[in-house]
Motif scaffolding. Structure first.
Motif, short mmCIF file in Angstrom:
data_model
loop_
_atom_site.label_atom_id
_atom_site.label_comp_id
_atom_site.label_asym_id
_atom_site.label_seq_id
_atom_site.Cartn_x
_atom_site.Cartn_y
_atom_site.Cartn_z
N PRO A 1 0.83 -1.20 0.00
CA PRO A 1 0.00 0.00 0.00
C PRO A 1 0.86 1.26 0.00
N THR A 2 0.53 2.19 -0.90
CA THR A 2 1.26 3.46 -0.90
C THR A 2 0.65 4.44 0.08
N ASN A 3 -0.67 4.35 0.25
CA ASN A 3 -1.34 5.24 1.19
C ASN A 3 -2.67 4.63 1.61
N LEU A 4 -2.91 4.61 2.90
CA LEU A 4 -4.20 4.21 3.46
C LEU A 4 -4.63 5.31 4.41
N ASP A 5 -5.79 5.86 4.19
CA ASP A 5 -6.29 6.95 5.03
C ASP A 5 -7.67 6.56 5.55
N VAL A 31 -19.57 0.57 10.74
CA VAL A 31 -19.90 0.76 9.33
C VAL A 31 -18.62 1.16 8.60
N LEU A 32 -18.36 0.52 7.48
CA LEU A 32 -17.14 0.78 6.72
C LEU A 32 -17.50 1.20 5.31
N SER A 33 -16.88 2.30 4.86
CA SER A 33 -16.98 2.67 3.44
C SER A 33 -15.56 2.71 2.91
N VAL A 34 -15.37 2.27 1.67
CA VAL A 34 -14.05 2.07 1.10
C VAL A 34 -13.93 2.77 -0.25
N GLU A 48 -18.49 4.82 12.07
CA GLU A 48 -18.31 4.74 10.63
C GLU A 48 -16.83 4.89 10.32
N LEU A 49 -16.29 3.94 9.57
CA LEU A 49 -14.92 4.02 9.09
C LEU A 49 -14.97 4.33 7.60
N ASP A 50 -14.31 5.39 7.20
CA ASP A 50 -14.28 5.79 5.80
C ASP A 50 -12.84 5.67 5.32
N LEU A 51 -12.59 4.67 4.50
CA LEU A 51 -11.24 4.33 4.05
C LEU A 51 -11.02 4.75 2.62
#
Length: 138
Positions: free
Chosen positions: A75-79, A132-135, A95-98
């Motif tokens: 991975p170059t970047n995970l936010d 809750v996860l959004s990707v 809520e996790l917003d990835l």
């Protein structure tokens, strides 16, 4: 692997008029202000909900990094942004917003690994909340 981490709070006064400080073993939080105002209104300092959000986002993102690496990608970047909901004296949802940048990975595999990370991250396991996860893959 087994270890433990420490954090402490010192509080003086009532819940509404009092105030406290938060300290962590790493000293990243050192005498950080905690008060009614920083929790329920606006103010300089921290509160339990944002600390939970930071812990969850950090754990989830690190776990995902391990899973992506195990799958053969770098991975170059995970936010990850965490939004912790406080309602009527409880935390019913996070809520996790990835958003991630992972060269060569498909959108489907990225989402699959993110869902797995959400399930196996130790902080996710700890929390009794709807997570809750959004990707988004860039």
């Amino acid at each position: 692997m087994k270890f433990n981490r420490r954090a402490s709070v010192n509080w003086k006064g009532t819940g509404m008029e009092g105030s406290g400080t938060v300290n962590t073993q790493s000293t990243v939080l050192n005498e950080t202000q905690l008060s009614f105002k920083t929790r329920f209104e606006e103010g300089i300092g921290t509160n339990p909900e944002e600390l939970i959000g930071a812990a969850h986002a950090g754990c989830f993102t690190m776990q995902l990094s391990f899973l992506i690496s195990e799958a053969g990608y770098v991975p170059t970047n995970l936010d990850t942004q965490a939004k912790v909901f406080f309602e009527d004296g409880s935390i019913p949802k996070i809520e996790l917003d990835l958003t991630g940048e992972v060269p060569g990975i498909s959108d489907e595999e990225f989402k699959r690994l993110a869902e797995k990370s959400k399930e196996v991250c130790p902080v996710s396991k700890l929390l009794n909340a709807n997570i809750v996860l959004s990707v988004t893959l860039k």
